[in-house]
Design a protein around this motif. Sequence first.
Motif, PDB file in Angstrom:
ATOM      1  N   GLY A  20       7.417  -9.487 -32.112  1.00 35.11           N
ATOM      2  CA  GLY A  20       7.341 -10.706 -31.823  1.00 35.11           C
ATOM      3  C   GLY A  20       8.360 -11.315 -30.618  1.00 35.11           C
ATOM      4  N   PHE A  21       8.888 -10.351 -29.889  1.00 36.76           N
ATOM      5  CA  PHE A  21       9.730 -10.888 -29.037  1.00 36.76           C
ATOM      6  C   PHE A  21       9.155 -10.371 -27.630  1.00 36.76           C
ATOM      7  CE2 PHE A  21      11.221  -6.785 -30.143  1.00 36.76           C
ATOM      8  CZ  PHE A  21      11.184  -5.813 -28.908  1.00 36.76           C
ATOM      9  N   VAL A  22       9.557 -11.138 -26.514  1.00 34.65           N
ATOM     10  CA  VAL A  22       8.932 -10.759 -25.061  1.00 34.65           C
ATOM     11  C   VAL A  22       9.798  -9.864 -24.229  1.00 34.65           C
ATOM     12  CG1 VAL A  22       8.418 -12.034 -22.870  1.00 34.65           C
ATOM     13  CG2 VAL A  22       7.974 -13.188 -25.078  1.00 34.65           C
ATOM     14  N   VAL A  23       9.161  -8.919 -23.783  1.00 32.19           N
ATOM     15  CA  VAL A  23      10.108  -7.991 -23.191  1.00 32.19           C
ATOM     16  C   VAL A  23      10.599  -8.429 -21.768  1.00 32.19           C
ATOM     17  CG1 VAL A  23       9.876  -5.503 -22.151  1.00 32.19           C
ATOM     18  CG2 VAL A  23       8.990  -6.043 -24.325  1.00 32.19           C
ATOM     19  N   SER A  24       9.958  -9.060 -20.942  1.00 31.67           N
ATOM     20  CA  SER A  24      10.045  -9.350 -19.796  1.00 31.67           C
ATOM     21  C   SER A  24       9.185 -10.845 -19.268  1.00 31.67           C
ATOM     22  CB  SER A  24       9.918  -8.267 -18.757  1.00 31.67           C
ATOM     23  OG  SER A  24       8.446  -8.131 -18.650  1.00 31.67           O
ATOM     24  N   PRO A  25       9.534 -11.735 -18.373  1.00 35.18           N
ATOM     25  CA  PRO A  25       8.737 -12.586 -18.015  1.00 35.18           C
ATOM     26  C   PRO A  25       7.419 -12.269 -17.565  1.00 35.18           C
ATOM     27  CG  PRO A  25      10.933 -12.792 -16.940  1.00 35.18           C
ATOM     28  CD  PRO A  25      10.820 -11.540 -17.512  1.00 35.18           C
ATOM     29  N   ALA A  26       6.367 -13.003 -18.108  1.00 34.80           N
ATOM     30  CA  ALA A  26       4.875 -12.742 -17.849  1.00 34.80           C
ATOM     31  C   ALA A  26       4.478 -13.125 -16.569  1.00 34.80           C
ATOM     32  CB  ALA A  26       4.270 -13.689 -19.024  1.00 34.80           C
ATOM     33  N   ILE A  27       3.835 -12.201 -15.797  1.00 37.52           N
ATOM     34  CA  ILE A  27       3.635 -12.274 -14.490  1.00 37.52           C
ATOM     35  C   ILE A  27       1.914 -12.311 -14.392  1.00 37.52           C
ATOM     36  CG2 ILE A  27       3.614 -11.521 -12.190  1.00 37.52           C
ATOM     37  CD1 ILE A  27       6.066  -9.914 -13.057  1.00 37.52           C
ATOM     38  N   ALA A  28       1.063 -13.336 -14.190  1.00 38.44           N
ATOM     39  CA  ALA A  28      -0.165 -13.207 -13.666  1.00 38.44           C
ATOM     40  C   ALA A  28      -0.457 -13.226 -12.276  1.00 38.44           C
ATOM     41  CB  ALA A  28      -0.514 -14.541 -14.518  1.00 38.44           C
ATOM     42  N   GLU A  29      -1.089 -11.944 -11.845  1.00 41.55           N
ATOM     43  CA  GLU A  29      -1.265 -11.718 -10.616  1.00 41.55           C
ATOM     44  C   GLU A  29      -2.836 -12.424 -10.221  1.00 41.55           C
ATOM     45  OE1 GLU A  29      -0.517  -7.864  -8.878  1.00 41.55           O
ATOM     46  OE2 GLU A  29       1.165  -7.470 -10.392  1.00 41.55           O
ATOM     47  N   ALA A  30      -2.796 -12.925  -9.459  1.00 41.12           N
ATOM     48  CA  ALA A  30      -4.108 -13.428  -8.735  1.00 41.12           C
ATOM     49  C   ALA A  30      -4.065 -12.913  -7.215  1.00 41.12           C
ATOM     50  CB  ALA A  30      -3.843 -15.192  -8.733  1.00 41.12           C
ATOM     51  N   ALA A  31      -5.385 -12.349  -7.077  1.00 42.12           N
ATOM     52  CA  ALA A  31      -5.713 -11.842  -5.963  1.00 42.12           C
ATOM     53  C   ALA A  31      -5.751 -12.959  -4.947  1.00 42.12           C
ATOM     54  CB  ALA A  31      -6.919 -11.080  -5.888  1.00 42.12           C
ATOM     55  N   GLU A  32      -5.806 -12.490  -3.574  1.00 44.37           N
ATOM     56  CA  GLU A  32      -5.944 -13.654  -2.536  1.00 44.37           C
ATOM     57  C   GLU A  32      -7.188 -14.640  -2.544  1.00 44.37           C
ATOM     58  OE1 GLU A  32      -6.645 -13.754   2.215  1.00 44.37           O
ATOM     59  OE2 GLU A  32      -5.462 -11.823   1.325  1.00 44.37           O
ATOM     60  N   SER A  33      -8.155 -13.889  -3.174  1.00 43.94           N
ATOM     61  CA  SER A  33      -9.460 -14.530  -3.496  1.00 43.94           C
ATOM     62  C   SER A  33      -9.280 -15.795  -4.485  1.00 43.94           C
ATOM     63  CB  SER A  33     -10.511 -13.542  -3.682  1.00 43.94           C
ATOM     64  OG  SER A  33     -10.348 -12.829  -4.800  1.00 43.94           O
ATOM     65  N   ASP A  34      -8.350 -15.343  -5.422  1.00 44.11           N
ATOM     66  CA  ASP A  34      -8.186 -16.396  -6.600  1.00 44.11           C
ATOM     67  C   ASP A  34      -7.214 -17.751  -6.131  1.00 44.11           C
ATOM     68  OD1 ASP A  34      -9.380 -14.838  -8.469  1.00 44.11           O
ATOM     69  OD2 ASP A  34      -7.708 -13.731  -8.659  1.00 44.11           O
ATOM     70  N   CYS A  35      -6.757 -17.702  -4.941  1.00 41.30           N
ATOM     71  CA  CYS A  35      -5.936 -18.628  -4.711  1.00 41.30           C
ATOM     72  C   CYS A  35      -6.056 -19.026  -3.112  1.00 41.30           C
ATOM     73  CB  CYS A  35      -4.485 -18.416  -4.810  1.00 41.30           C
ATOM     74  SG  CYS A  35      -3.863 -16.928  -4.424  1.00 41.30           S
ATOM     75  N   ALA A  36      -7.352 -18.490  -2.465  1.00 39.02           N
ATOM     76  CA  ALA A  36      -7.461 -18.983  -1.158  1.00 39.02           C
ATOM     77  C   ALA A  36      -9.158 -19.736  -1.204  1.00 39.02           C
ATOM     78  CB  ALA A  36      -7.597 -17.657  -0.295  1.00 39.02           C
ATOM     79  N   GLY A  37      -9.243 -20.304  -0.112  1.00 41.84           N
ATOM     80  CA  GLY A  37     -10.480 -20.909   0.351  1.00 41.84           C
ATOM     81  C   GLY A  37     -10.751 -22.109  -0.751  1.00 41.84           C
ATOM     82  N   GLY A  38      -9.483 -22.728  -1.114  1.00 44.76           N
ATOM     83  CA  GLY A  38      -9.676 -24.077  -2.122  1.00 44.76           C
ATOM     84  C   GLY A  38     -10.063 -23.750  -3.425  1.00 44.76           C
ATOM     85  N   VAL A  39      -9.591 -22.379  -3.897  1.00 51.09           N
ATOM     86  CA  VAL A  39      -9.995 -21.912  -5.240  1.00 51.09           C
ATOM     87  C   VAL A  39      -8.697 -22.632  -6.264  1.00 51.09           C
ATOM     88  CG1 VAL A  39     -10.121 -20.249  -6.886  1.00 51.09           C
ATOM     89  CG2 VAL A  39     -11.325 -20.213  -4.745  1.00 51.09           C
ATOM     90  N   ASN A  40      -8.639 -23.015  -7.510  1.00 53.88           N
ATOM     91  CA  ASN A  40      -7.852 -23.390  -8.436  1.00 53.88           C
ATOM     92  C   ASN A  40      -6.763 -24.362  -7.622  1.00 53.88           C
ATOM     93  OD1 ASN A  40      -8.884 -21.813 -10.441  1.00 53.88           O
ATOM     94  ND2 ASN A  40      -8.317 -20.045  -9.267  1.00 53.88           N
ATOM     95  N   GLY A  41      -7.142 -25.260  -6.988  1.00 54.47           N
ATOM     96  CA  GLY A  41      -6.125 -26.375  -6.526  1.00 54.47           C
ATOM     97  C   GLY A  41      -5.395 -25.712  -5.353  1.00 54.47           C
ATOM     98  N   PHE A  42      -5.627 -24.572  -4.849  1.00 53.47           N
ATOM     99  CA  PHE A  42      -4.782 -23.956  -3.638  1.00 53.47           C
ATOM    100  C   PHE A  42      -5.787 -24.366  -2.362  1.00 53.47           C
ATOM    101  CE2 PHE A  42      -2.726 -21.219  -6.781  1.00 53.47           C
ATOM    102  CZ  PHE A  42      -1.629 -20.975  -6.628  1.00 53.47           C
ATOM    103  N   VAL A  43      -5.233 -24.554  -1.199  1.00 54.64           N
ATOM    104  CA  VAL A  43      -5.941 -24.609  -0.120  1.00 54.64           C
ATOM    105  C   VAL A  43      -5.420 -23.708   1.065  1.00 54.64           C
ATOM    106  CG1 VAL A  43      -6.409 -27.176  -0.660  1.00 54.64           C
ATOM    107  CG2 VAL A  43      -4.373 -26.459   0.838  1.00 54.64           C
ATOM    108  N   ASP A  44      -6.141 -23.580   1.945  1.00 54.93           N
ATOM    109  CA  ASP A  44      -6.021 -22.456   2.903  1.00 54.93           C
ATOM    110  C   ASP A  44      -5.117 -23.290   3.886  1.00 54.93           C
ATOM    111  OD1 ASP A  44      -7.381 -20.392   1.640  1.00 54.93           O
ATOM    112  OD2 ASP A  44      -9.047 -20.429   2.898  1.00 54.93           O
ATOM    113  N   ILE A  45      -4.127 -22.861   4.797  1.00 51.51           N
ATOM    114  CA  ILE A  45      -3.641 -23.292   5.576  1.00 51.51           C
ATOM    115  C   ILE A  45      -3.360 -22.254   6.921  1.00 51.51           C
ATOM    116  CG2 ILE A  45      -2.279 -25.042   4.201  1.00 51.51           C
ATOM    117  CD1 ILE A  45       0.346 -23.152   4.511  1.00 51.51           C
ATOM    118  N   SER A  46      -3.029 -22.734   8.194  1.00 54.48           N
ATOM    119  CA  SER A  46      -2.934 -21.776   9.317  1.00 54.48           C
ATOM    120  C   SER A  46      -1.750 -21.076   9.389  1.00 54.48           C
ATOM    121  CB  SER A  46      -2.684 -22.790  10.530  1.00 54.48           C
ATOM    122  OG  SER A  46      -2.344 -21.985  11.625  1.00 54.48           O
TER     123      SER A  46
END
Length: 160
Positions: A20-46
């Motif tokens: 019942g204890f957490v070993v380390s902080p949880a990290i959710a990895e998102a690929a570039e495709s999960d946060c680029a191109g306007g996906v999930n609230g992210f926007v592409d920038i120059s």
Amino acid sequence: MKTFRRLLTVVAASAVIGGGFVVSPAIAEAAESDCAGGVNGFVDISDYLSGTVVRSKRVSDYDTPAWRPVELTVQHGNVGDRDRGWAKIEGWTEPYIDEVWMDVTFDGGQSWLQCGPFRKMTAENEPVTTAAYPTSPDPNIRFRGCASIGTNGVECTDWW
């Protein structure tokens, strides 16, 4: 946003060990495709967009920072009529090797979503940015920039 929160919840739950204890902080990895191109609230920038620098860290390849200095920053500014934050590397960057990503936390840094990495795919010495995400007055929603430069491993800024 709901998708990210669900993802963070699942990742945090999976990090709990039988006792019942957490070993380390949880990290959710998102690929570039999960946060680029306007996906999930992210926007592409120059890659050349500059904003207000709120965190900065000099990172470099090899043991001598003067050999190939690269600046890792967390910046924010007006993107699409909304204040958004992003991470950026610039300086002596190397194509196909150097990477930058941005961690976004919704719980003050106990767990986070890793957006990226975004890899340098152009000529030497050109900047690379992550996608941008809306800033918030909520103190639990924070950002940090991380980079992998050459063979020196991963370095991150402090949370902002």
